[in-house]
Design an enzyme around this catalytic site. Structure first.
Site, PDB file in Angstrom:
ATOM      1  N   GLY A   1       0.794  -1.221   0.000  1.00 30.75           N
ATOM      2  CA  GLY A   1       0.000   0.000   0.000  1.00 30.75           C
ATOM      3  C   GLY A   1       0.824   1.267   0.000  1.00 30.75           C
TER       4      GLY A   1
ATOM      5  N   LYS B   1       3.809   1.627  -4.724  1.00 26.81           N
ATOM      6  CA  LYS B   1       4.917   1.227  -5.598  1.00 26.81           C
ATOM      7  C   LYS B   1       4.459   1.091  -7.051  1.00 26.81           C
ATOM      8  CE  LYS B   1       5.825  -2.544  -3.250  1.00 26.81           C
ATOM      9  NZ  LYS B   1       4.905  -2.422  -2.118  1.00 26.81           N
TER      10      LYS B   1
ATOM     11  N   GLU C   1       2.731  -9.766 -10.996  1.00 29.10           N
ATOM     12  CA  GLU C   1       1.681  -9.962 -10.017  1.00 29.10           C
ATOM     13  C   GLU C   1       0.316  -9.620 -10.591  1.00 29.10           C
ATOM     14  OE1 GLU C   1       2.588  -7.858  -6.483  1.00 29.10           O
ATOM     15  OE2 GLU C   1       1.494  -9.287  -5.234  1.00 29.10           O
TER      16      GLU C   1
ATOM     17  N   HIS D   1      22.261  13.158  -4.121  1.00 25.71           N
ATOM     18  CA  HIS D   1      20.806  13.278  -3.999  1.00 25.71           C
ATOM     19  C   HIS D   1      20.505  13.989  -2.696  1.00 25.71           C
ATOM     20  CE1 HIS D   1      20.709  10.137  -0.878  1.00 25.71           C
ATOM     21  NE2 HIS D   1      21.656   9.572  -1.576  1.00 25.71           N
TER      22      HIS D   1
ATOM     23  N   THR E   1      -8.906  34.830  19.573  1.00 29.74           N
ATOM     24  CA  THR E   1     -10.129  35.054  18.811  1.00 29.74           C
ATOM     25  C   THR E   1     -10.693  36.440  19.105  1.00 29.74           C
ATOM     26  OG1 THR E   1     -12.345  34.237  18.457  1.00 29.74           O
ATOM     27  CG2 THR E   1     -11.409  33.837  20.625  1.00 29.74           C
ATOM     28  N   GLY E   2     -11.076  37.168  18.075  1.00 25.92           N
ATOM     29  CA  GLY E   2     -11.673  38.486  18.264  1.00 25.92           C
ATOM     30  C   GLY E   2     -10.692  39.628  18.342  1.00 25.92           C
ATOM     31  N   THR E   3      -9.414  39.386  18.122  1.00 25.74           N
ATOM     32  CA  THR E   3      -8.452  40.474  18.236  1.00 25.74           C
ATOM     33  C   THR E   3      -8.268  41.216  16.923  1.00 25.74           C
ATOM     34  OG1 THR E   3      -6.730  38.819  17.946  1.00 25.74           O
ATOM     35  CG2 THR E   3      -7.093  39.624  20.187  1.00 25.74           C
TER      36      THR E   3
ATOM     37  N   GLU F   1     -11.804  28.637   8.589  1.00 25.90           N
ATOM     38  CA  GLU F   1     -12.535  28.730   9.851  1.00 25.90           C
ATOM     39  C   GLU F   1     -13.975  29.160   9.655  1.00 25.90           C
ATOM     40  OE1 GLU F   1     -10.429  31.122  12.673  1.00 25.90           O
ATOM     41  OE2 GLU F   1      -9.217  29.418  13.338  1.00 25.90           O
TER      42      GLU F   1
ATOM     43  N   LYS G   1       8.293  41.318  14.366  1.00 22.52           N
ATOM     44  CA  LYS G   1       9.455  41.014  13.533  1.00 22.52           C
ATOM     45  C   LYS G   1       9.181  41.505  12.129  1.00 22.52           C
ATOM     46  CE  LYS G   1      11.028  36.745  11.342  1.00 22.52           C
ATOM     47  NZ  LYS G   1      10.993  35.279  11.443  1.00 22.52           N
TER      48      LYS G   1
END
Lengths: 108, 503
Positions: free
Chosen positions: B39, B42, B67, B221, B282-284, B310, B449
């Site tokens: 799974g 491949k 297979e 790589h 929340t709410g700021t 949201e 910042k």
């Protein structure tokens, strides 16, 4: 009497291929009354035939008739396997691992 | 790729992202082992290797299946848009079908080799002029041929023959566990010098697919695991996140935040190809900050793409209207596109892939995500960080500005997981905070910042009304706001501090 039909797939003229052919012929030499047809297919020359039959390894022997199809992979050096699979029994031994019907006619 | 830089040439696979973690693709004319648990995709990877070769490079490919019968593969891959049957008809794809014939009883009766397989593969490669080949899978060879010595010798013979034929190939193999032996038969290392591992891990109860280049002998790589996703319409997409991380260019171009005072606080606006994080409880005013950002862009004919995780469309549009901005009209004029989704509808990798494709199709100047922290719960912490890196670098690479919001779990002070994980990735951080003063809740904002620029260090009071956000004077004589414990300095203390600096 049913004629047995075989295909033997080999890769070129390798020693294994030669051995398989020899081993099969030697095996049938013990049953002179059995009629069989053998087609030898070189997968290098006829890859499409190998494609059709999903051949993975060589040598591979396929018994097509009588059905169901049976395959033996290898150079047929294991005589016991060949005997059990092809189903030709010596009169002393009539137990078979396989449940094929209608094969009595090929037995001696 | 660049042959001077890498000692062994490589073949670009065309699998998205894979060529960048392999520094240019799979080793040319070599066989690479693709190992993974059941799974781990491949067969999809193998099929895509051939499909991409045909679609992007006009390189025919051979699929050797041990297979699944070809009919199953044709059907399973159709969903990804790969019409294998058509390619077969055009001589671009050929199957070598070694799937077991269930009708035939098979026994072993002597010595043998896999000469027939090799002959068939060579035949198929020559017939269509294949440059790529996939063998899927080694484990299924063992179900037909049990002797590992024979399989090992024959696989070596086959890979040698493929090299002579000039074919770049992949051999898939099963592993029983995600971490441990490379593959289960212990012969794989003899067969190939190049190993790629696919994983499908359970991490914090979430599935996470990754790919790792374990080794490429003689060539370079990228190291480590990279997440990948399987897109229902295109197959595997590898997300070469950390490979991208530090390659962005930066610019001095400034754009407006949509609020003149905030622009001033930032030293003249946001940088154009920068990513800004607005964090707060929340709410700021986070969604309002986003709305301003959109309106500031729209006023200058810049297109904006908003991903909302949201709130519903209705809520967002109503809020915007409440602040005097008509999202409907903006959408109609093509200046705005709003995409609302539940975070839980997809994994983070899938979100990233679909967000990237939305961005590519809409080609916005500005991208806003409200809120980024809503996506935290979809993946593991590591996966989330990778997601943010991926999104951030994509946005910057396309010379857009990004505004992400993060919701802090506590009303006063505090930091969100989002902040902790991504504050180093974003270029600028705006903090929106509640400030309790004499029993009254007030809002404050500061620029924490601003990479590459001077900025206002003060914490300013913010008020929100029907016309939007108003940034006022700095809070004076209060400290500890960011920590959530404001302390009011007494007049005497202030005088003493002033004296300190006056001298």
């Amino acid at each position: 009497m049913v004629t047995l039909v075989f295909e033997l797939f080999v890769t070129g003229r390798t020693r294994q291929s030669q051995r398989a052919i020899q081993n099969l012929r030697a095996y049938f030499a013990d049953f002179p009354d059995v009629e069989y047809e053998l087609t030898i297919i070189d997968v290098i020359e006829q890859p499409d035939r190998a494609e059709e039959r999903h051949i993975l390894a060589t040598p591979t022997l396929i018994r097509l008739v009588p059905p169901p199809p049976l395959r033996i992979i290898g150079d047929l050096s294991d005589r016991e396997i060949v005997r059990q699979t092809i189903g030709l029994l010596s009169s002393a031994d009539d137990s078979s691992n396989h449940s094929h019907q209608g094969e009595d006619s090929s037995h001696e | 790729m660049n042959e001077k830089l890498s000692p062994l040439p490589k073949l670009l696979t065309g699998i998205p992202g894979f060529d960048s973690i392999t520094n240019g693709g799979l080793p040319l004319h070599r066989t690479s082992l693709l190992s993974g648990t059941a799974g781990s995709a491949k067969t999809v990877f193998g099929s895509q290797f051939l499909a991409a070769g045909i679609e992007q490079f006009d390189q025919p490919g051979v699929f050797v299946t041990f297979e699944e019968p070809p009919a199953d593969i044709r059907r399973n891959m159709m969903g990804f848009g790969w019409d294998i049957e058509a390619w077969e008809a055009q001589g671009k794809w050929a199957f070598v079908d070694v799937s077991p014939l269930l009708t035939d009883e098979t026994v072993i009766g002597g010595e043998y080799d896999l000469g027939a397989l090799l002959a068939r593969m060579e035949n198929a490669v020559k017939r269509i002029g294949a440059q790529r080949l996939v063998m899927d899978s080694l484990g299924a060879v063992f179900t037909q041929i049990a002797e590992s010595k024979i399989v090992r010798n024959e696989m070596l013979r086959i890979t040698t023959a493929l090299k002579k034929l000039g074919v770049t190939s992949l051999l898939t193999a099963e592993r029983t566990e995600e971490f441990g032996a490379i593959a289960r038969y212990g012969i794989e290392e003899f067969v190939t010098d190049n190993v790629v591992v696919l994983r499908n891990n359970l991490e914090d109860e979430k599935r996470r697919r990754t790919i790792e280049i374990l080794k490429f002998r003689g060539t370079d790589h990228q190291k480590g695991e990279y997440p990948f996703t399987i897109h229902p319409r295109g197959g595997i997409i590898v997300l070469p996140l950390s490979a991208l991380e530090l390659k962005q260019q930066s610019t001095d171009l400034r754009i407006t935040s949509g609020n003149a005072i905030l622009d001033e606080m930032c030293g003249g606006g946001f940088f154009r190809d920068s990513v800004i994080l607005a964090s707060g409880a929340t709410g700021t005013g986070k969604t309002l900050t986003v709305t301003q950002f959109i309106s500031g862009g729209a006023a200058r004919d810049e297109r904006c793409l908003l991903f909302a995780f949201e709130e519903s469309r209705e809520q967002l549009f109503r809020n915007a209207r409440g602040w005097g901005l008509d999202f409907h009209a903006l959408e109609k004029s093509g200046a705005l596109r709003v995409i609302c989704a539940y975070p839980e509808v997809a994994g983070l990798e899938d979100h990233l892939v679909s967000m990237k494709s939305e961005i590519e199709s809409f080609k916005p100047n500005r991208v806003a995500v409200d809120s980024l922290s809503a996506l935290e719960r979809v993946g593991s912490a590591k996966g989330f960080r990778e997601f943010v890196i991926g999104l951030t670098s994509f946005i910057k690479h396309h010379e857009m500005a990004g505004l992400f919001t993060a919701t802090t779990p506590t009303l006063l002070g505090g930091a969100s997981v989002t902040e902790a994980h991504i504050s180093t990735i974003t270029d600028s951080i705006l903090l929106l905070r509640y400030v309790e003063m004499y029993g009254v809740m007030r809002r404050g904002m500061t620029v924490l910042k601003m990479r590459g620029s001077m900025h206002d260090k003060e914490i300013r009071e913010v008020s929100i009304d029907s016309t939007g956000m108003h940034i006022g004077a700095p809070f004076r004589h209060v400290s500890g706001i960011l920590a959530g414990v404001p302390v009011h300095a007494s007049e005497r203390e202030i005088a003493r501090l002033n004296d300190l600096f006056d001298q």
